[in-house]
Design a protein around this motif. Structure first.
Motif, PDB file in Angstrom:
ATOM      1  N   PHE A  89       0.839  -1.191   0.000  1.00  0.00           N
ATOM      2  CA  PHE A  89       0.000   0.000   0.000  1.00  0.00           C
ATOM      3  C   PHE A  89       0.877   1.245   0.000  1.00  0.00           C
ATOM      4  O   PHE A  89       2.068   1.195   0.303  1.00  0.00           O
ATOM      5  N   ALA A  90       0.260   2.366  -0.337  1.00  0.00           N
ATOM      6  CA  ALA A  90       0.901   3.672  -0.197  1.00  0.00           C
ATOM      7  C   ALA A  90       0.214   4.420   0.926  1.00  0.00           C
ATOM      8  O   ALA A  90      -0.908   4.082   1.331  1.00  0.00           O
ATOM      9  N   VAL A  91       0.871   5.453   1.445  1.00  0.00           N
ATOM     10  CA  VAL A  91       0.301   6.212   2.554  1.00  0.00           C
ATOM     11  C   VAL A  91       0.572   7.697   2.348  1.00  0.00           C
ATOM     12  O   VAL A  91       1.646   8.092   1.893  1.00  0.00           O
ATOM     13  N   ILE A  92      -0.435   8.504   2.675  1.00  0.00           N
ATOM     14  CA  ILE A  92      -0.312   9.957   2.602  1.00  0.00           C
ATOM     15  C   ILE A  92      -0.884  10.561   3.877  1.00  0.00           C
ATOM     16  O   ILE A  92      -1.921  10.107   4.375  1.00  0.00           O
ATOM     17  N   GLY A  93      -0.192  11.559   4.426  1.00  0.00           N
ATOM     18  CA  GLY A  93      -0.642  12.168   5.670  1.00  0.00           C
ATOM     19  C   GLY A  93      -0.475  13.673   5.658  1.00  0.00           C
ATOM     20  O   GLY A  93       0.440  14.204   5.028  1.00  0.00           O
ATOM     21  N   ASN A  94      -1.356  14.341   6.381  1.00  0.00           N
ATOM     22  CA  ASN A  94      -1.369  15.794   6.481  1.00  0.00           C
ATOM     23  C   ASN A  94      -1.018  16.230   7.900  1.00  0.00           C
ATOM     24  O   ASN A  94      -1.591  15.699   8.861  1.00  0.00           O
ATOM     25  N   SER A  95      -0.055  17.154   8.035  1.00  0.00           N
ATOM     26  CA  SER A  95       0.318  17.740   9.321  1.00  0.00           C
ATOM     27  C   SER A  95       0.733  16.641  10.314  1.00  0.00           C
ATOM     28  O   SER A  95       1.666  15.887  10.056  1.00  0.00           O
TER      29      SER A  95
ATOM     30  N   MET B 222       6.588  -0.328   8.427  1.00  0.00           N
ATOM     31  CA  MET B 222       6.016  -1.317   7.515  1.00  0.00           C
ATOM     32  C   MET B 222       6.682  -1.224   6.146  1.00  0.00           C
ATOM     33  O   MET B 222       6.063  -1.457   5.116  1.00  0.00           O
ATOM     34  N   ARG B 223       7.951  -0.909   6.136  1.00  0.00           N
ATOM     35  CA  ARG B 223       8.639  -0.602   4.886  1.00  0.00           C
ATOM     36  C   ARG B 223       8.528  -1.724   3.857  1.00  0.00           C
ATOM     37  O   ARG B 223       8.473  -1.462   2.657  1.00  0.00           O
ATOM     38  N   GLY B 224       8.454  -2.968   4.293  1.00  0.00           N
ATOM     39  CA  GLY B 224       8.351  -4.076   3.373  1.00  0.00           C
ATOM     40  C   GLY B 224       7.073  -4.091   2.564  1.00  0.00           C
ATOM     41  O   GLY B 224       7.006  -4.742   1.513  1.00  0.00           O
ATOM     42  N   GLN B 225       6.037  -3.364   3.023  1.00  0.00           N
ATOM     43  CA  GLN B 225       4.761  -3.298   2.305  1.00  0.00           C
ATOM     44  C   GLN B 225       4.540  -1.964   1.624  1.00  0.00           C
ATOM     45  O   GLN B 225       3.584  -1.816   0.860  1.00  0.00           O
ATOM     46  N   ILE B 226       5.402  -0.994   1.892  1.00  0.00           N
ATOM     47  CA  ILE B 226       5.144   0.372   1.453  1.00  0.00           C
ATOM     48  C   ILE B 226       5.544   0.585   0.003  1.00  0.00           C
ATOM     49  O   ILE B 226       6.682   0.330  -0.394  1.00  0.00           O
ATOM     50  N   LEU B 227       4.593   1.092  -0.772  1.00  0.00           N
ATOM     51  CA  LEU B 227       4.846   1.428  -2.168  1.00  0.00           C
ATOM     52  C   LEU B 227       5.284   2.874  -2.334  1.00  0.00           C
ATOM     53  O   LEU B 227       6.035   3.201  -3.254  1.00  0.00           O
ATOM     54  N   GLY B 228       4.801   3.755  -1.463  1.00  0.00           N
ATOM     55  CA  GLY B 228       5.142   5.162  -1.554  1.00  0.00           C
ATOM     56  C   GLY B 228       4.631   5.919  -0.345  1.00  0.00           C
ATOM     57  O   GLY B 228       3.730   5.456   0.365  1.00  0.00           O
ATOM     58  N   LEU B 229       5.220   7.089  -0.100  1.00  0.00           N
ATOM     59  CA  LEU B 229       4.883   7.940   1.039  1.00  0.00           C
ATOM     60  C   LEU B 229       4.738   9.382   0.581  1.00  0.00           C
ATOM     61  O   LEU B 229       5.573   9.873  -0.179  1.00  0.00           O
ATOM     62  N   ALA B 230       3.679  10.052   1.037  1.00  0.00           N
ATOM     63  CA  ALA B 230       3.518  11.480   0.766  1.00  0.00           C
ATOM     64  C   ALA B 230       3.109  12.206   2.042  1.00  0.00           C
ATOM     65  O   ALA B 230       2.362  11.666   2.873  1.00  0.00           O
ATOM     66  N   THR B 231       3.602  13.433   2.206  1.00  0.00           N
ATOM     67  CA  THR B 231       3.198  14.285   3.317  1.00  0.00           C
ATOM     68  C   THR B 231       2.771  15.645   2.790  1.00  0.00           C
ATOM     69  O   THR B 231       3.370  16.169   1.850  1.00  0.00           O
ATOM     70  N   LEU B 232       1.730  16.191   3.385  1.00  0.00           N
ATOM     71  CA  LEU B 232       1.236  17.528   3.061  1.00  0.00           C
ATOM     72  C   LEU B 232       1.343  18.383   4.315  1.00  0.00           C
ATOM     73  O   LEU B 232       0.678  18.098   5.314  1.00  0.00           O
ATOM     74  N   ALA B 233       2.194  19.402   4.291  1.00  0.00           N
ATOM     75  CA  ALA B 233       2.434  20.236   5.475  1.00  0.00           C
ATOM     76  C   ALA B 233       2.727  19.357   6.683  1.00  0.00           C
ATOM     77  O   ALA B 233       2.216  19.576   7.774  1.00  0.00           O
ATOM     78  N   GLY B 234       3.552  18.339   6.466  1.00  0.00           N
ATOM     79  CA  GLY B 234       3.793  17.347   7.493  1.00  0.00           C
ATOM     80  C   GLY B 234       4.601  17.865   8.679  1.00  0.00           C
ATOM     81  O   GLY B 234       5.442  18.753   8.548  1.00  0.00           O
TER      82      GLY B 234
ATOM     83  N   ASP C 280      12.406  22.120   8.389  1.00  0.00           N
ATOM     84  CA  ASP C 280      12.700  20.890   9.129  1.00  0.00           C
ATOM     85  C   ASP C 280      12.525  19.659   8.240  1.00  0.00           C
ATOM     86  O   ASP C 280      13.281  18.693   8.351  1.00  0.00           O
ATOM     87  N   GLY C 281      11.539  19.691   7.355  1.00  0.00           N
ATOM     88  CA  GLY C 281      11.375  18.587   6.416  1.00  0.00           C
ATOM     89  C   GLY C 281      12.501  18.524   5.409  1.00  0.00           C
ATOM     90  O   GLY C 281      12.968  17.439   5.033  1.00  0.00           O
TER      91      GLY C 281
END
Length: 261
Positions: free
Chosen positions: A78-84, A97-109, A214-215
Motif C-alpha cells: 500500500f501507499a500512505v499519505i498524511g497531512n500535518s 512497515m517498509r516491506g509493504q510500502i509502495l510510496g509515502l507522501a506528506t502535506l504540510a507534514g 525541518d522537512g
C-alpha cells in the motif's frame, strides 16, 4: 479508525492532521490521479466517529494506526499519505512497515514534533479579503489563524473540509496527545537506511505552523523524494493550492505505480 473507503485498486491509506478528521483530506476524491487507487481514510482517536480507547501519546496513535492497517490489509502492499500530524504518523507507518510500502507522501507534514524547536516563517497573510473572511461567520477566527489567501474559495474549502472536524473534536483526547506529541524516536533515525520508495513532501511557503525547513533537512534520507514548497500557501496547503497539489500527488502516484511494476 477506518472512516471511509472509496474506489477500487491498490490501497492508499490517508491520515488527517491534529484536531480535525478525515474530511480535511476528501479533496483527494476530486484528483484524477487517484482513480486506480482504493482510498482508505482513517479517523484518529479524537474524532467524532472514534471511541476514546485511552490513548495518551502520539506514539499510542501511531501504534494504533499500524495495528489498524495490519488488521485491514494484512500483507498487501500500500501507499500512505498524511497531512500535518498525520504526516508524522505516515512517516512512522512507512518506516515500520517498509516491506509493504509502495510510496509515502506528506502535506504540510510535522517533521519536528517540538513546537519550540521548529524553524518557521513569520505569520504573513498574503491576500486579505475582509468580505470573504466575514462570510466564515462564527468560524472566522479559526479560518483566519491558518489562511494565507483569503478568498471565497478558501472559505468554502475550510467550511466544508476543516470546520466539521474542528467542531466535533474531543478536547480531552487532544489534550492528552498534545502533552505527549512526539514519537518515541524519529522514524528516519530509528530506521536510518535511505527510504527508496517514491515519496512526495509538499509544504506551504507561508506555513507558520510546521514550516518547511525541518522537512528539507531529511532530503538525503528520501532518495526518491520530490520536495515542493508552494508560495501563497500556509498550513492548509492542499486547500489553498489545490491545482498544484493535485499535479504533484498525481505525479507521485504515477511514480509509485511505475516503481511497483
Amino acid at each position: 479508525m477506518i472512516a471511509n473507503i472509496s474506489g477500487r485498486g491498490t490501497p492508499l491509506v490517508v491520515i488527517h492532521g491534529f484536531g480535525v478528521d478525515h474530511r480535511i483530506m476528501l479533496p483527494l476524491e476530486e484528483f484524477a490521479g487517484v482513480s486506480n487507487w482504493q482510498r482508505i481514510y482513517l479517523d484518529l482517536p479524537w474524532t467524532s466517529t472514534a471511541t476514546d480507547c485511552g490513548v495518551s501519546t502520539a506514539q499510542d496513535v501511531a501504534d494504533g494506526v499500524v495495528a489498524e492497517i495490519r488488521q485491514h490489509l494484512g500483507a498487501r502492499p500500500f501507499a500512505v499519505i498524511g497531512n500535518s500530524f498525520g504526516g508524522m504518523i505516515s512517516r512512522f507507518v512507512a518506516h515500520e512497515m517498509r516491506g509493504q510500502i509502495l510510496g509515502l507522501a506528506t502535506l504540510a507534514g510535522v517533521f519536528e514534533a517540538d513546537h519550540s524547536a521548529r524553524t518557521l516563517p513569520r505569520r504573513h497573510v498574503l491576500h486579505h479579503n475582509p468580505e470573504s473572511a466575514a462570510s466564515a461567520g462564527a468560524a472566522r477566527k479559526d479560518y483566519g489563524e491558518l489562511t494565507v489567501v483569503q478568498s471565497d474559495a478558501t472559505v468554502a474549502a475550510f467550511t466544508r473540509h476543516v470546520l466539521p472536524g474542528l467542531a466535533s473534536a474531543d478536547q480531552e483526547v487532544m489534550a492528552r496527545v498534545s502533552a505527549n506529541y512526539a514519537l518515541r524516536h524519529q522514524p528516519e533515525v530509528e530506521h536510518p537506511e535511505p527510504f527508496a520508495a517514491p515519496s512526495l513532501h509538499v509544504f506551504g511557503r507561508q506555513d507558520h505552523v510546521t514550516g518547511y525547513e525541518d522537512g528539507w533537512q531529511l532530503r538525503n534520507h528520501y532518495i526518491r523524494g520530490t520536495y515542493a514548497v508552494l508560495d501563497a500557501a500556509g498550513h492548509n496547503v492542499h486547500l489553498e493550492q489545490p491545482t498544484i497539489t493535485e499535479a504533484l500527488i498525481t505525479d507521485w502516484l504515477a511514480r509509485t505505480e511505475a516503481a511497483a511494476r
